[in-house]
Design an enzyme around this catalytic site. Structure first.
Site, short mmCIF file in Angstrom:
data_model
loop_
_atom_site.label_atom_id
_atom_site.label_comp_id
_atom_site.label_asym_id
_atom_site.label_seq_id
_atom_site.Cartn_x
_atom_site.Cartn_y
_atom_site.Cartn_z
CG HIS A 107 95.59 16.22 69.69
ND1 HIS A 107 95.15 15.79 70.92
CD2 HIS A 107 94.69 15.73 68.79
CE1 HIS A 107 94.03 15.09 70.78
NE2 HIS A 107 93.75 15.03 69.49
CD GLU A 225 66.67 35.98 76.04
OE1 GLU A 225 66.59 35.88 77.26
OE2 GLU A 225 66.70 37.08 75.42
#
Length: 331
Positions: A107, A225
């Protein structure tokens, strides 16, 4: 124009006779170390006396304290957390670097914001897999690989890019795709998504959960859900496989119409892009890096408060209840 590299562009022979030291045997360190060793590279590990040291020894690596690993290495990977790197670099690594050595980052953060300033006679490169460490390893073992970015910040030896590409090949990335990126581009993009897209997704999910529970829906059903069924994961996988819009064909036309007709109403694009702009300016100016450095200096008070607040949210208990009702683990 993007430069994309593959197997034929990289030569593992570039690493022959050179010792690679991996500082930080966490998820990425372990995956990259094992992959490089399996590719025929001489790998040692630098660390502190903790569980990661024991795991590296159990995996069959020679393990040394960080200073000794740096002294023995020709190529040194910095795979400890961003905020820890500057102090470790100064105390254990800088004094052992020799002309012609190579520093490897996954990084660009500490180079991008000049928190680490290597001497002029070492190569400074980036090899940044675009996948978590476990999957970097799993894909390699399967004969595939995770895509990665490569970049060169400093080419003292004249062979910095060949070294970066050889490392990318050693960890399996050239089996997929290796894309050239500058340290600045990789860092700014990574930080921007972490500070905008990721929290936007999280807030949308959390606010939706809280609203539906307050409206009388069962918490477990709402969690199932929204994400716990893994439909969201599978949808994201199909986005990567066939495309963001094309995956919609796997859903009903009712679903597609509701999604497409309400998108800008629920999250107006202009307002969100303004937030993106604010975040990008904060990153590029160095404001975020200074804020994070000050947070570390004070002992992470705000970070710890936010993390504790997240872990105390009622959703954590609902998830435990849901796991008892529905098989959600990978086991």
């Amino acid at each position: 124009m993007l430069k994309v590299y593959g197997e034929e562009d990289a030569d593992l022979g570039v690493l022959r006779g050179r010792t690679v030291a991996i500082v930080g045997y966490g998820n990425q360190g372990r995956a990259q170390g094992l992959n490089l060793r399996d590719s025929g590279v001489d790998v040692i590990i630098g660390g502190i006396s903790d569980n990661s040291w024991k795991r590296a020894e159990a995996d069959g690596f020679p393990v040394y304290d960080i200073g000794e690993a740096a002294r023995r290495a020709d190529i040194l990977f910095m795979l400890i957390p961003d905020e820890a790197q500057p102090a470790v670099y100064e105390s254990d690594i800088a004094g052992h670097l020799r002309g012609g050595d190579t520093l490897v980052f996954a990084h660009g953060y500490n180079i991008r914001f000049e928190l680490i300033r290597p001497p002029d006679d070492v190569d400074v490169i980036m090899v940044a897999p675009r996948m978590i460490g476990k999957v970097v390893r799993d894909l390699y073992v399967e004969g595939s690989g995770a895509a990665a970015y490569v970049g060169v910040h400093q080419d003292a030896s004249g062979r910095a890019m060949p070294t970066a590409l050889a490392i990318a090949k050693g960890i399996g990335a050239t089996r997929n795709a290796v894309i050239e990126q500058s340290f600045e581009e990789e860092t700014d993009l990574d930080l921007l998504l972490e500070q905008t897209f990721d929290p936007a997704m999280g807030q949308v999910l959390l606010h939706t959960y809280e609203f539906l529970v307050e409206a009388g829906f069962a918490p477990e059903v709402v969690a199932l859900e929204l994400y716990a069924s893994r439909e969201l994961t599978e949808t994201a996988a199909e986005m990567a496989e066939i495309g963001f819009f094309k995956q919609m064909t796997y859903h009903s036309q009712t679903s597609m119409y509701g999604n497409l007709s309400r998108s800008d109403w629920i999250l107006p694009g202009a307002a969100f892009k303004e937030k993106l702009g604010q975040a990008l300016r904060s990153i590029r100016s160095g404001d975020f890096a200074r804020e994070w450095a000050e947070e570390e200096r004070q002992g992470y008070p705000e970070f710890n408060r936010l993390r504790e607040e997240a872990l105390q949210h009622p959703l954590n208990e609902v998830e435990e209840s849901l796991r008892r009702m529905v098989k959600l683990s990978n086991e």
